[in-house]
Scaffold this motif. Structure first.
Motif, PDB file in Angstrom:
ATOM      1  N   GLY A  89       0.842  -1.125  -0.078  1.00 13.05           N
ATOM      2  CA  GLY A  89       0.112  -0.009  -0.082  1.00 13.05           C
ATOM      3  C   GLY A  89       0.837   1.262  -0.065  1.00 13.05           C
ATOM      4  O   GLY A  89       0.167   2.226  -0.346  1.00 13.05           O
ATOM      5  N   THR A  90       2.208   0.924   0.128  1.00 21.29           N
ATOM      6  CA  THR A  90       2.993   2.424   0.317  1.00 21.29           C
ATOM      7  C   THR A  90       3.638   2.556  -1.132  1.00 21.29           C
ATOM      8  O   THR A  90       4.201   1.631  -1.536  1.00 21.29           O
ATOM      9  N   GLU A  91       3.603   3.794  -1.740  1.00 20.16           N
ATOM     10  CA  GLU A  91       4.295   4.057  -2.938  1.00 20.16           C
ATOM     11  C   GLU A  91       5.797   4.258  -2.719  1.00 20.16           C
ATOM     12  O   GLU A  91       5.886   5.289  -1.946  1.00 20.16           O
ATOM     13  N   LEU A  92       6.753   3.641  -3.122  1.00 21.03           N
ATOM     14  CA  LEU A  92       8.201   3.643  -2.903  1.00 21.03           C
ATOM     15  C   LEU A  92       8.989   4.645  -3.491  1.00 21.03           C
ATOM     16  O   LEU A  92       9.747   5.315  -2.962  1.00 21.03           O
ATOM     17  N   LEU A  93       8.343   4.980  -4.880  1.00 21.92           N
ATOM     18  CA  LEU A  93       9.131   5.696  -5.664  1.00 21.92           C
ATOM     19  C   LEU A  93       8.959   7.158  -5.484  1.00 21.92           C
ATOM     20  O   LEU A  93      10.083   8.066  -5.793  1.00 21.92           O
ATOM     21  N   THR A  94       8.351   7.597  -4.311  1.00 22.15           N
ATOM     22  CA  THR A  94       7.832   8.854  -4.249  1.00 22.15           C
ATOM     23  C   THR A  94       8.771   9.192  -2.857  1.00 22.15           C
ATOM     24  O   THR A  94       8.794  10.219  -2.212  1.00 22.15           O
ATOM     25  N   LEU A  95       9.175   8.241  -2.015  1.00 23.22           N
ATOM     26  CA  LEU A  95       9.747   8.388  -0.872  1.00 23.22           C
ATOM     27  C   LEU A  95      11.325   8.784  -0.937  1.00 23.22           C
ATOM     28  O   LEU A  95      12.005   8.797  -1.963  1.00 23.22           O
ATOM     29  N   SER A  96      11.720   9.741   0.215  1.00 21.73           N
ATOM     30  CA  SER A  96      13.185   9.981  -0.196  1.00 21.73           C
ATOM     31  C   SER A  96      13.918   8.974   0.327  1.00 21.73           C
ATOM     32  O   SER A  96      13.424   7.956   0.803  1.00 21.73           O
ATOM     33  N   PRO A  97      15.363   9.122   0.126  1.00 23.13           N
ATOM     34  CA  PRO A  97      16.082   7.967   0.233  1.00 23.13           C
ATOM     35  C   PRO A  97      16.325   7.611   1.840  1.00 23.13           C
ATOM     36  O   PRO A  97      16.493   6.417   2.269  1.00 23.13           O
ATOM     37  N   GLU A  98      16.122   8.607   2.745  1.00 23.45           N
ATOM     38  CA  GLU A  98      15.798   8.462   4.159  1.00 23.45           C
ATOM     39  C   GLU A  98      14.934   7.455   4.528  1.00 23.45           C
ATOM     40  O   GLU A  98      15.001   6.367   5.152  1.00 23.45           O
ATOM     41  N   SER A  99      13.669   7.802   3.954  1.00 21.59           N
ATOM     42  CA  SER A  99      12.703   7.035   4.132  1.00 21.59           C
ATOM     43  C   SER A  99      12.326   5.831   3.610  1.00 21.59           C
ATOM     44  O   SER A  99      11.797   4.967   4.340  1.00 21.59           O
ATOM     45  N   LEU A 100      13.076   5.582   2.440  1.00 23.64           N
ATOM     46  CA  LEU A 100      13.149   4.367   1.737  1.00 23.64           C
ATOM     47  C   LEU A 100      13.807   3.232   2.547  1.00 23.64           C
ATOM     48  O   LEU A 100      13.664   1.925   2.136  1.00 23.64           O
ATOM     49  N   ARG A 101      14.872   3.622   3.156  1.00 16.79           N
ATOM     50  CA  ARG A 101      15.705   2.855   3.980  1.00 16.79           C
ATOM     51  C   ARG A 101      14.882   1.919   5.144  1.00 16.79           C
ATOM     52  O   ARG A 101      15.121   0.692   5.245  1.00 16.79           O
ATOM     53  N   ALA A 102      13.714   2.551   5.511  1.00 17.54           N
ATOM     54  CA  ALA A 102      12.806   1.770   6.380  1.00 17.54           C
ATOM     55  C   ALA A 102      12.371   0.531   5.837  1.00 17.54           C
ATOM     56  O   ALA A 102      11.649  -0.213   6.539  1.00 17.54           O
ATOM     57  N   PHE A 103      12.340   0.491   4.496  1.00 12.02           N
ATOM     58  CA  PHE A 103      11.451  -0.665   3.793  1.00 12.02           C
ATOM     59  C   PHE A 103      12.553  -1.377   3.175  1.00 12.02           C
ATOM     60  O   PHE A 103      12.074  -2.707   2.678  1.00 12.02           O
ATOM     61  N   ARG A 104      14.105  -1.381   3.375  1.00 10.49           N
ATOM     62  CA  ARG A 104      14.979  -2.332   3.151  1.00 10.49           C
ATOM     63  C   ARG A 104      15.256  -3.127   4.363  1.00 10.49           C
ATOM     64  O   ARG A 104      15.889  -2.648   5.163  1.00 10.49           O
ATOM     65  N   GLY A 105      14.791  -4.483   4.275  1.00 11.21           N
ATOM     66  CA  GLY A 105      15.189  -5.293   5.436  1.00 11.21           C
ATOM     67  C   GLY A 105      13.981  -5.409   6.358  1.00 11.21           C
ATOM     68  O   GLY A 105      13.092  -6.365   6.064  1.00 11.21           O
ATOM     69  N   ARG A 106      14.028  -4.978   7.657  1.00 11.32           N
ATOM     70  CA  ARG A 106      13.185  -5.140   8.838  1.00 11.32           C
ATOM     71  C   ARG A 106      11.502  -4.892   8.167  1.00 11.32           C
ATOM     72  O   ARG A 106      11.259  -3.959   8.104  1.00 11.32           O
ATOM     73  N   GLY A 107      11.009  -6.147   8.133  1.00 14.41           N
ATOM     74  CA  GLY A 107       9.620  -6.210   7.904  1.00 14.41           C
ATOM     75  C   GLY A 107       9.330  -5.631   6.408  1.00 14.41           C
ATOM     76  O   GLY A 107       7.978  -5.509   6.067  1.00 14.41           O
ATOM     77  N   GLY A 108      10.293  -5.498   5.679  1.00 13.22           N
ATOM     78  CA  GLY A 108      10.192  -5.118   4.292  1.00 13.22           C
ATOM     79  C   GLY A 108      10.477  -5.727   2.896  1.00 13.22           C
ATOM     80  O   GLY A 108      10.171  -7.086   3.114  1.00 13.22           O
ATOM     81  N   ILE A 109      11.470  -5.242   2.315  1.00  7.06           N
ATOM     82  CA  ILE A 109      12.070  -6.101   1.171  1.00  7.06           C
ATOM     83  C   ILE A 109      13.536  -6.153   1.361  1.00  7.06           C
ATOM     84  O   ILE A 109      14.281  -5.474   1.839  1.00  7.06           O
ATOM     85  N   ALA A 110      13.864  -7.722   1.426  1.00  4.41           N
ATOM     86  CA  ALA A 110      15.332  -8.011   1.591  1.00  4.41           C
ATOM     87  C   ALA A 110      15.710  -8.788   0.116  1.00  4.41           C
ATOM     88  O   ALA A 110      14.907  -9.249  -0.535  1.00  4.41           O
ATOM     89  N   TYR A 111      17.137  -8.672   0.001  1.00  5.82           N
ATOM     90  CA  TYR A 111      17.747  -9.418  -1.289  1.00  5.82           C
ATOM     91  C   TYR A 111      18.578 -10.477  -0.921  1.00  5.82           C
ATOM     92  O   TYR A 111      19.207 -10.452  -0.022  1.00  5.82           O
ATOM     93  N   VAL A 112      18.431 -11.401  -1.644  1.00  7.90           N
ATOM     94  CA  VAL A 112      19.672 -12.470  -1.983  1.00  7.90           C
ATOM     95  C   VAL A 112      20.125 -12.270  -3.450  1.00  7.90           C
ATOM     96  O   VAL A 112      19.643 -12.623  -4.330  1.00  7.90           O
ATOM     97  N   PHE A 113      21.681 -12.008  -3.531  1.00  8.00           N
ATOM     98  CA  PHE A 113      21.956 -11.565  -4.585  1.00  8.00           C
ATOM     99  C   PHE A 113      22.847 -13.018  -5.358  1.00  8.00           C
ATOM    100  O   PHE A 113      23.055 -14.044  -4.882  1.00  8.00           O
ATOM    101  N   GLN A 114      23.394 -12.771  -6.765  1.00  9.56           N
ATOM    102  CA  GLN A 114      23.792 -14.006  -7.535  1.00  9.56           C
ATOM    103  C   GLN A 114      24.968 -14.371  -6.715  1.00  9.56           C
ATOM    104  O   GLN A 114      25.097 -15.912  -6.789  1.00  9.56           O
ATOM    105  N   ASP A 115      25.873 -13.704  -6.245  1.00  5.94           N
ATOM    106  CA  ASP A 115      27.341 -14.250  -5.700  1.00  5.94           C
ATOM    107  C   ASP A 115      27.129 -14.250  -4.236  1.00  5.94           C
ATOM    108  O   ASP A 115      27.416 -13.237  -3.899  1.00  5.94           O
ATOM    109  N   PRO A 116      27.141 -15.491  -3.812  1.00  5.91           N
ATOM    110  CA  PRO A 116      27.123 -15.164  -2.205  1.00  5.91           C
ATOM    111  C   PRO A 116      28.497 -14.888  -1.469  1.00  5.91           C
ATOM    112  O   PRO A 116      28.560 -14.020  -0.654  1.00  5.91           O
TER     113      PRO A 116
END
Length: 269
Positions: A89-116
């Motif tokens: 429900g939250t539009e991410l593209l309009t968030l500031s870089p500082e606000s967007l950090r809150a959606f990376r990781g804790r309860g948000g979006i996490a990444y698993v990359f190609q080369d561990p």
């Protein structure tokens, strides 16, 4: 006598909104000559809550750039990103870089990359890096229990040796499963796995994908799988979007898309 209202137990269930909704996403990146090149062109797809969606296409079609643009990670942070990316429900593209950090990781979006092995710092043990990913303020006993629970969930029957190991002491499959555990330390709602089986043998690929499936079932985590391997998609994903030259050329339920592809590129894949 007034008619009785319908019993609540027979009322139709309200469908849950998608975990992630991407609409008309465009990403333009600068080239070495200073010009702007559109590498993602109008991409749209959805990932349901607790669902398993795949982005499929050949190398260079825009899959990874699309996934990075969702939270404006490099290289998307150096370019222009437009459209709509709604996470719960939250539009991410309009968030500031500082606000967007809150959606990376804790309860948000996490990444698993190609080369561990490039994800881990080679001079620290795996355990120390997993502990660093744990939310701040977590009591030590709770943190250690969570560590062991996650490592067992991703397939390590004996977590102790893994925690004491350095990244170079793990095989590719072991390191990738440890990366998945590290991403899950923040209890995300959406896990983006970008080619998590690259350079792994077939048996290890199956182990890593089985790990992702266990997470979907045990933790109700939504998964966005980035891959070029249709065999993995047919076995694991529920829905799929096929990318070609930065555009979605076909999408829908996996069985329908793979058994009756309508676009020539999908048939060629």
């Amino acid at each position: 006598m007034a008619p009785r209202p319908p019993c609540g137990c027979h009322a139709p269930a309200t469908p849950m909104p998608p975990c992630l909704t991407v609409r008309n996403l465009h990403v333009c990146l600068p080239d070495p000559g200073g010009a702007s090149v559109e590498v993602v062109r109008g991409v749209s797809f959805e990932v349901p809550e607790g669902g398993f969606h795949a982005l499929v296409g050949e190398s260079g079609c825009g899959k990874s750039v699309t996934s990075m643009a969702l939270t404006r990670l490099p290289p998307a942070d150096a370019g222009s990103v437009s459209g709509s990316v709604r996470f719960r429900g939250t539009e991410l593209l309009t968030l500031s870089p500082e606000s967007l950090r809150a959606f990376r990781g804790r309860g948000g979006i996490a990444y698993v990359f190609q080369d561990p092995l490039s994800t881990f710092n080679p001079v620290f043990t795996v355990g120390s890096q997993l502990r660093e990913a744990c939310p701040r303020g977590t009591p030590r006993r709770v943190r250690e229990a969570r560590l062991r629970e996650l490592l067992q969930l991703v397939g390590f029957a004996e977590p102790g040796p893994v925690l004491r190991s350095y990244p170079c002491q793990l095989s590719g499959g072991m390191a990738q499963r440890a990366c998945i555990a590290m991403a899950m330390m923040q209890e995300p709602a959406l896990l983006i796995a970008d080619e998590p089986t690259t350079a792994l043998d077939v048996i290890t690929q199956r182990t890593v994908l089985d790990t992702l499936q266990r997470l979907v079932r045990a933790a109700n985590v939504a998964v966005l799988l980035i891959t070029h391997n249709l065999a993995l998609v047919s076995h694991d994903a529920q829905t799929v979007s096929v990318l070609y030259a930065g555009q979605v050329v076909e999408d829908g339920p996996v069985r329908a898309v793979l058994s009756h592809p309508s676009h020539p590129y999908c048939r060629a894949l």
